[in-house]
Structures are given as structure tokens and as C-alpha cells.
Design a protein around this motif. Structure first.
Motif, PDB file in Angstrom:
ATOM      1  N   SER A 180      82.129 -45.363 -52.329  1.00 15.04           N
ATOM      2  CA  SER A 180      80.705 -45.562 -52.596  1.00 15.04           C
ATOM      3  C   SER A 180      79.921 -44.452 -51.917  1.00 15.04           C
ATOM      4  N   SER A 181      79.043 -43.820 -52.692  1.00 14.87           N
ATOM      5  CA  SER A 181      78.226 -42.729 -52.168  1.00 14.87           C
ATOM      6  C   SER A 181      76.792 -42.935 -52.611  1.00 14.87           C
ATOM      7  N   PHE A 182      75.866 -42.823 -51.664  1.00 12.17           N
ATOM      8  CA  PHE A 182      74.444 -43.010 -51.960  1.00 12.17           C
ATOM      9  C   PHE A 182      73.666 -41.866 -51.350  1.00 12.17           C
ATOM     10  N   PHE A 183      72.832 -41.254 -52.173  1.00 12.84           N
ATOM     11  CA  PHE A 183      71.931 -40.200 -51.691  1.00 12.84           C
ATOM     12  C   PHE A 183      70.530 -40.522 -52.206  1.00 12.84           C
ATOM     13  N   GLY A 184      69.633 -40.840 -51.299  1.00 14.92           N
ATOM     14  CA  GLY A 184      68.260 -41.180 -51.673  1.00 14.92           C
ATOM     15  C   GLY A 184      67.296 -40.121 -51.174  1.00 14.92           C
ATOM     16  N   MET A 185      66.542 -39.552 -52.097  1.00 14.51           N
ATOM     17  CA  MET A 185      65.553 -38.529 -51.733  1.00 14.51           C
ATOM     18  C   MET A 185      64.169 -39.070 -52.045  1.00 14.51           C
ATOM     19  N   GLY A 186      63.345 -39.213 -51.038  1.00 17.38           N
ATOM     20  CA  GLY A 186      61.994 -39.717 -51.224  1.00 17.38           C
ATOM     21  C   GLY A 186      61.008 -38.598 -51.505  1.00 17.38           C
ATOM     22  N   MET A 187      59.743 -38.985 -51.660  1.00 17.08           N
ATOM     23  CA  MET A 187      58.687 -38.004 -51.904  1.00 17.08           C
ATOM     24  C   MET A 187      58.225 -37.401 -50.581  1.00 17.08           C
ATOM     25  N   GLN A 188      57.670 -36.226 -50.650  1.00 16.93           N
ATOM     26  CA  GLN A 188      57.284 -35.482 -49.458  1.00 16.93           C
ATOM     27  C   GLN A 188      55.795 -35.653 -49.174  1.00 16.93           C
ATOM     28  N   TYR A 189      55.496 -35.904 -47.896  1.00 24.06           N
ATOM     29  CA  TYR A 189      54.118 -36.023 -47.429  1.00 24.06           C
ATOM     30  C   TYR A 189      53.981 -35.274 -46.108  1.00 24.06           C
ATOM     31  N   ASP A 190      52.763 -34.825 -45.848  1.00 27.89           N
ATOM     32  CA  ASP A 190      52.494 -34.156 -44.571  1.00 27.89           C
ATOM     33  C   ASP A 190      52.245 -35.158 -43.455  1.00 27.89           C
ATOM     34  N   LEU A 191      51.709 -36.318 -43.809  1.00 25.61           N
ATOM     35  CA  LEU A 191      51.398 -37.355 -42.828  1.00 25.61           C
ATOM     36  C   LEU A 191      51.637 -38.714 -43.464  1.00 25.61           C
ATOM     37  N   VAL A 192      52.333 -39.585 -42.736  1.00 22.47           N
ATOM     38  CA  VAL A 192      52.556 -40.966 -43.171  1.00 22.47           C
ATOM     39  C   VAL A 192      52.010 -41.888 -42.088  1.00 22.47           C
ATOM     40  N   ILE A 193      51.093 -42.754 -42.490  1.00 23.63           N
ATOM     41  CA  ILE A 193      50.500 -43.728 -41.572  1.00 23.63           C
ATOM     42  C   ILE A 193      50.998 -45.113 -41.971  1.00 23.63           C
TER      43      ILE A 193
END
Length: 678
Positions: free
Chosen positions: A426-439
Motif C-alpha cells: 500500500s502506497s499513499f502520496f497526498g499533495m495539498g494546496m499551497q498557501y503562504d499562511l494558514v490560520i
């Protein structure tokens, strides 16, 4: 006075509006009137429409233009007055006029007047949650029965192997307290898991402070380590080492079960000079059971994180193995000069904790005369909780309990009743969206847990009947148990920083939909070199949880009896090789968790950061003896009777392959881009 002139200008325009209104009314009344009849007198101006009409006027193109003449106003030079006061007096007089309830027929209904609202911050929808549950199960039963003689040998009952493996599983529970975690995709469930892990770690801490570190077992080795060292330290069976062992260096030779090599391009002849050798090669073990799981999760890519609540971070690895390799070999075979010394079973629990900081290129221009800071922002908002859950469970259950009675036949004979391969991948690769700041308006739960259990029962019996040539090479051990787990956190290199006031102002500005970016945020040193900021605001909680559980169970209890050959009276030079071991039970798990892509994490609440490592192993010396089966057949019954000519020095070679089964389970998301566009 200046104010009177302003009033005169206003009245002048009001008069123009009145004239326009009257003209509109006249046009309406004219449209409602009636023209002269057909038999009525001709009007003087209708003469122009006669056929004899002619005009000397010259047609020219339209030449638009506006004739404007500015009016003259007298300027009275008087004492200087503050312009602000003049403006205030104008507003007061206009307010007095409005308070007299003067009808405004020329303006229409006052409700038709639309006032422009103040600008409001435009927010965009943020990414959603990503939850994956993977369950992989392999069950393989390969209990073979082989009798190469012309006699009758009763099969044996192998149910005791499953009973003993069940006992091993119970004994391994003390080393794997996190194996009982149940799958969840809710914040309450994740919080319960975090509390259970923290409670166990706290109890272990209290036990260590009291001077008691043992789990109370008679294990070959047991090891508990709170806050294990990271990076340059690898723990092998409870000992800190610097080098990570390589799996290929420890894998046993599978003999007949190993994969065939690729043929080369050479023209070398592969002709066999003596095709009818006098040998017997038996492989009853050589089973391979493998669980492999890999998770690389970026969740949300950001360089700066601000957490308004608490931050819980827990990393846990628990590994356990239990095996029994207590073989009984006939004294005749065991005392043979050609019998190789039985290799023991190698069992290793290997754990590694790593931490690193993501190194990214700087946005700042070092050659610029003045530093650049952002002056605009783009805001995305997620209402409620956000979850990133990867839950993987892999189970293997393989039994290969073979019962054989073999003889030499004067030819080259190979018998393979093992050599099974069972793999979960089983292999999982999750790529999220890019942000400069996360609050994050709530709490953060960051949980990584790996549980590995390996069980092996390899008690073998190798017997010899009267008259058997003792020249046999035996291999009843040479097994490998391999548990490897690694947790790698990528995030803040230093401690968490206190929450600055402008971050609180930023949260409030987003909630109030204020389009103006707080001034303090514009001059944060982390954003130097940015022209604009991409901000994500999560109103609820964020929980990032990766749980891997691997269980591998192998029962390989073989009973091999070498009988005297009745086909050839003189067969003294037969080469006999019997291998009932050479099994490999392998669990490999890796978690790479990208907590942050920068070096700054602001925290307003409390920080709970814990890590624990548990390693344990038990070696059983089981003495259970097999019993004959009662009128029951084994899973596979193979009868091999060679009725060829007894003098068969030129008889064909025999190959029996009752094993080499292959089971493969591979799971991965069907849409490899699903987490990228979530």
C-alpha cells in the motif's frame, strides 16, 4: 458669501430639472392630442411637402460641439475662514433642508436611491478533507501431503499449529498496546486516540520514574523508550545503533523457490552432460510473507502556521515478534558428516525517528535597495473541521505444514511444497494546496502510529527409517523476522513561537470581511520578498492522523521422513538435500509527515509533544508433538509412485511442485490526483 453662491448653484440645477420635467409633460400631452383631418384646411407649413418644393440649402455632415460660456462670479475679499468650517456649515444647512420634509417630485421615490456599500473582503472556498481507509488481508493454506513410497503413512493433524499461533498473538499484545485502535474519521474519535496515547505515555513515564521499566514478561528482549532520539540513532532490538541494516543482506536463500534469473545474451551452451543425476532436493519451507506500507502526506503546504488553540503531536512505534523454531532431527541424519550446521532464526525490530526542516528558496531580493513586503492578500476560508486521515491495516495468515515421506530413486528429483509468496503493498502520496499562511482557529491533532506484529511457528521433524544412508544435508532454520518502522517529521526546526497580536488581528479581519490587510502582517519577516499573500483560514480544528498496523503470521511446521529406497538396491552416492526452513516474515512501514514547509509556527495555546518506542520479542521452545489425523484428508494429497524399471539409471527426472503459490494485494487510490485537487 461663498455659501450663498453654492446654494445658488444648487438652485440653478434644480431649476433645470424642473424645466426638463415640464418639457416631458408637454410631450406627453401632445401625444395624446389629435391632428387635422384629411378634409380639413391645409396648413401653411404643409406647402413645403408639395412636388414643386425645392430648397437652396446645402447639406453638410453633422459637426458635434458644445458651446460653453462660464458664468462670472464676484469674489469678496474678506477675513480668512477655515475651509473645514465652511464645509461644515454647508452640511448643516443641507441637513436643515432635509429635516423640513420637502417633497422631491423631481427626484422620484426616495426608496429608488441606491447607496453604494463599503467594499467587503472576497473569500474563496478552501480545500476539503482527505480520508482514506485501506484494509488488506491475505489468507493462504498450503498444507501438503506427499508419499513417494508404495506403503501407507497416515497424515498428521496440523491444527495444533494454528492453536500455538493464537497463543503467540495473545503474548504479543503486551508489546503492542496501540494495536486495538479503531478506525475513525471524526474529530471526537481522533481526540480519543490522542488522549489514549498520551495517557499510556504518561503512565509509562510514571513507571519509569518509580524505577520499574519492565513490562513484566519473560521476553528475550523488551524495550521502552520515551522521547527517543531522532536522526542519527536507529533502535535495533532495544539497542541504539548508528547504521541501518540492509534487508538484502539477511534474506535467506530460498533454494528451489527463488525466482529464475533472466537469461543472458551469450551464446554459451547450457547443455547438461549428465542429465540423470542421483539426487533428491526437497524444499518444504522458503515461504515469503511481506507487508509494505508507505505514506507521504503534505496535507496543506504552508511556510507559516498560526494555531489559535492547542497543538497535540504524538509519534508512536510498537514492534513485537514471537517465534518458535524447535526442530527434532533424527540422530542418524544429525550426525552425518555432510549435514550442515543449522542456522538459527534471525529476528530484528528496527525503528527510526527522523526530523528535518524543509529548505526552500528565499523570495527576498538581497540586491534590492529596500526590502519588499506584501501589500495585498487572497483569502480562502473553510468553515468547520478539516481532517487528513490515512488508516492502513495489513494482515497476512499463511500456513504451509507439509507431511512427506521421500526416497531416492536413482534420478534427479526435486520436490517443492513450500515457496509461497504473499505480499500486501500500500502506497499513499497526498499533495495539498499551497498557501503562504494558514490560520487554524481551533486545535491541531498530529498523530503518527505504527504497529508491527510478526509471528512464526517453524517446528520441524526430520526422520529417517532403517537402512537410510546418513549422507543428507539438512536446513531446518535460517528464518528471518524483520520489522522495520520509520517516522519522519518535516516541519519547524526550532520551538514554537508565541502568537503575535497582528495574527489575532488578521483572524478578526477575515471574520469581519475587512478587505484591508493588517499592517503587522505586511511587515512579518517571514513574508519578506512576497508581493501578495495567499492565506487559508480554518475556523475549526485540524487533525492529521496516519495509522499503520501490520500483522504477519506464518505457520511452517514440516514433517519429513526419509525412507529407504526399495527401487535401487545399491544407491550409496545419492545426494539428499532437505530444507524445511528459510522462511522470511517481513513488515516494512514508513511515514513521512510534512507538518510545515517553513521554520515558523505560531501557537496561542498549549503544546503537547510526545513520542514513544516499544520493542519486544519472545522466543518459544514449544514441544508440542503432532498427532495422526482421524479419517481426515489434508488440504492437498499427492501420491507419487514410480513404476519404472528398477534398473532405471536412465529414467526421467521427477519434479513435484505443490507450492510456489503467489498472493498479491496492492491498494492505492484510483485517482492519483484526488488529494491535489481536493
Amino acid at each position: 458669501m461663498h455659501i450663498e453662491k453654492i446654494s445658488e448653484i444648487i438652485a440653478h440645477f434644480i431649476g433645470l430639472f424642473e424645466m426638463t420635467t415640464d418639457e416631458m409633460r408637454l410631450r406627453t400631452n401632445y401625444a395624446e392630442g389629435a391632428g387635422p383631418g384629411a378634409d380639413g384646411p391645409a396648413l401653411p407649413d404643409q406647402d413645403a411637402f408639395t412636388a414643386a418644393f425645392s430648397s437652396d440649402l446645402q447639406l453638410k455632415d453633422y459637426d458635434p460641439g458644445i458651446n460653453y460660456k462660464s458664468g462670472s462670479y464676484e469674489i469678496e475679499f474678506g477675513p480668512a475662514r477655515h475651509f473645514g468650517r465652511v464645509f461644515e456649515e454647508s452640511l448643516e444647512k443641507l441637513a436643515a433642508i432635509a429635516g423640513k420634509d420637502i417633497p422631491l417630485p423631481h427626484f422620484g421615490d426616495p426608496t429608488d436611491i441606491v447607496l453604494t456599500d463599503e467594499p467587503e473582503l472576497t473569500v474563496f472556498a478552501g480545500p476539503g478533507s482527505a480520508i482514506s481507509h485501506v484494509l488488506q488481508v491475505n489468507a493462504l493454506y498450503d498444507d501438503d501431503y506427499l508419499d513417494m513410497t508404495d506403503g501407507v503413512h497416515a497424515p498428521r493433524d496440523t491444527s495444533f499449529v494454528i492453536e500455538r499461533l493464537a497463543d503467540f498473538s495473545t503474548k504479543a499484545e503486551i508489546f503492542t498496546p496501540f494495536a486495538s485502535l479503531h478506525r475513525t474519521d471524526t474529530y471526537d474519535g481522533a481526540l480519543k486516540i490522542a488522549e489514549d496515547l498520551e495517557s499510556y505515555i504518561q503512565n509509562a513515564q510514571n513507571t519509569e520514574d518509580s524505577g520499574t521499566t519492565s513490562l513484566g514478561t519473560d521476553a528475550t528482549h523488551e524495550f521502552i523508550r520515551l522521547d527517543p532520539e531522532v536522526n542519527d540513532t536507529v533502535y535495533i532490538n532495544g539497542k541504539a545503533e548508528t547504521d541501518i541494516p540492509v534487508l538484502d543482506d539477511f534474506l535467506p536463500d530460498r533454494g528451489l523457490a527463488k525466482l529464475p534469473e533472466e537469461p543472458d545474451d551469450s551464446n554459451t551452451s547450457v547443455e547438461q552432460a549428465d542429465p540423470s543425476g542421483n539426487s533428491l532436493d526437497v524444499t518444504a519451507g522458503a515461504n515469503l510473507v511481506v507487508n509494505v506500507a508507505s505514506v507521504i502526506n503534505t496535507s496543506v503546504i504552508t511556510s507559516v502556521t498560526a494555531v489559535m488553540g492547542n497543538y497535540h503531536q504524538v509519534d508512536a512505534i510498537s514492534q513485537a515478534f514471537v517465534y518458535s523454531d524447535n526442530d527434532e532431527i533424527a540422530s542418524t541424519l544429525h550426525s552425518s558428516d555432510r549435514s550442515g550446521e543449522a542456522a538459527g532464526t534471525i529476528a530484528k525490530n528496527i525503528a527510526l525517528f527522523e526530523h528535518s526542516t524543509f529548505e526552500a528558496s528565499s523570495h527576498a531580493d538581497t540586491d534590492a535597495a529596500e526590502p519588499i513586503f506584501p501589500n495585498s492578500w487572497r483569502v480562502s476560508v473553510i468553515d468547520g473541521d478539516v481532517s487528513f486521515v490515512q488508516w492502513i491495516e495489513q494482515y497476512q495468515f499463511v500456513t504451509d505444514n507439509d507431511t512427506m515421506t521421500v526416497i531416492t530413486s536413482g534420478s534427479e528429483t526435486t520436490v517443492l511444497t513450500g515457496g509461497n509468496t504473499s505480499i500486501n503493498f500500500s502506497s499513499f502520496f497526498g499533495m495539498g494546496m499551497q498557501y503562504d499562511l494558514v490560520i487554524i482557529g481551533g486545535n491541531v491533532l498530529d498523530i503518527n502510529s505504527i504497529t508491527q506484529i510478526s509471528l512464526l511457528y517453524d517446528n520441524d521433524w526430520v526422520r529417517a527409517e532403517d537402512g537410510v544412508d546418513p549422507g543428507a544435508e539438512l536446513q531446518t532454520g535460517n528464518n528471518l523476522i524483520w520489522n522495520f518502522a520509520s517516522i519522519h517529521n518535516v516541519g519547524t526546526g526550532g520551538p514554537f513561537e508565541a502568537m503575535p497580536d497582528y495574527m489575532v488581528d488578521t483572524q478578526k479581519a477575515i471574520e469581519d470581511r475587512d478587505p484591508n490587510m493588517p499592517e503587522g502582517l505586511s511587515f512579518d519577516v517571514n513574508f519578506q520578498g512576497y508581493a501578495s499573500l495567499n492565506v487559508l483560514y480554518i475556523t475549526g480544528n485540524l487533525y492529521d492522523m496516519t495509522i499503520i498496523k501490520q500483522v504477519s503470521i506464518l505457520g511452517d511446521s514440516d514433517d519429513v521422513t526419509q525412507a529407504a529406497s526399495t527401487i535401487l538396491e545399491n544407491n550409496p552416492d545419492a545426494m539428499v538435500t532437505i530444507d524445511t526452513g528459510s522462511n522470511a516474515v517481513v513488515n516494512i512501514a514508513e511515514i513521512v509527515d510534512y507538518d510545515s514547509f517553513g521554520q515558523t509556527t505560531y501557537l496561542a495555546g498549549q503544546l503537547y509533544s510526545d513520542a514513544i518506542l516499544i520493542q519486544g520479542g519472545l522466543v518459544e521452545h514449544d514441544t508440542t508433538q503432532p498427532q495422526p489425523v482421524d479419517d481426515r484428508l489434508a488440504n492437498e494429497v499427492i501420491a507419487f509412485l514410480d513404476n519404472d524399471d528398477p534398473a532405471g539409471g536412465d529414467c526421467a527426472d521427477g519434479v513435484i511442485n505443490a507450492g510456489h503459490d503467489f498472493s498479491w494485494s496492492s491498494t492505492h487510490p484510483a485517482d492519483v490526483m484526488q488529494t491535489m485537487v481536493a
